[in-house]
Motif scaffolding. Structure first.
Motif, PDB file in Angstrom:
ATOM      1  N   TRP A  61      -0.073 -95.131  26.822  1.00 35.47           N
ATOM      2  CA  TRP A  61      -0.248 -96.336  27.628  1.00 35.47           C
ATOM      3  C   TRP A  61      -0.754 -97.502  26.779  1.00 35.47           C
ATOM      4  O   TRP A  61      -0.297 -98.633  26.923  1.00 35.47           O
ATOM      5  N   LEU A  62      -1.721 -97.223  25.881  1.00 34.67           N
ATOM      6  CA  LEU A  62      -2.255 -98.273  25.035  1.00 34.67           C
ATOM      7  C   LEU A  62      -1.187 -98.835  24.097  1.00 34.67           C
ATOM      8  O   LEU A  62      -1.095-100.053  23.886  1.00 34.67           O
ATOM      9  N   SER A  65       1.373-100.926  26.154  1.00 31.94           N
ATOM     10  CA  SER A  65       0.854-102.166  26.698  1.00 31.94           C
ATOM     11  C   SER A  65       0.469-103.161  25.606  1.00 31.94           C
ATOM     12  O   SER A  65       0.064-104.279  25.898  1.00 31.94           O
ATOM     13  N   GLY A  67      -1.977-102.717  23.394  1.00 34.38           N
ATOM     14  CA  GLY A  67      -3.413-102.698  23.128  1.00 34.38           C
ATOM     15  C   GLY A  67      -3.771-102.302  21.708  1.00 34.38           C
ATOM     16  O   GLY A  67      -4.815-102.638  21.201  1.00 34.38           O
TER      17      GLY A  67
END
Length: 68
Positions: A61-62, A65, A67
């Motif tokens: 997810w990081l 996204s 991040g």
């Protein structure tokens, strides 16, 4: 519609499975009279796979996204 359903239901079902597996570990510790240390070891050893999956999901997810 189907993609939206799969996007929402997959994390819910996997989360439910993880909770159920925690219950199974707790029940195993209770039925085997493992004691405090044995129960902790069961959760550490058997829960390591679940923790690895959760870490993989968070890292993915990081990265997706932006991040990291």
């Amino acid at each position: 519609m189907q993609q939206t359903f799969e996007t929402w239901i997959t994390p819910l079902m996997v989360g439910g499975l993880i909770i159920f597996m925690c219950f199974i570990i707790w029940d195993l510790a209770k039925k085997s009279n493992a004691g405090k240390f044995g129960t902790i070891m069961l959760f550490v050893v058997l829960g390591a796979g679940m923790l690895g999956y959760v870490i993989k999901v968070v890292i993915t997810w990081l990265i997706e996204s932006g991040g990291i």
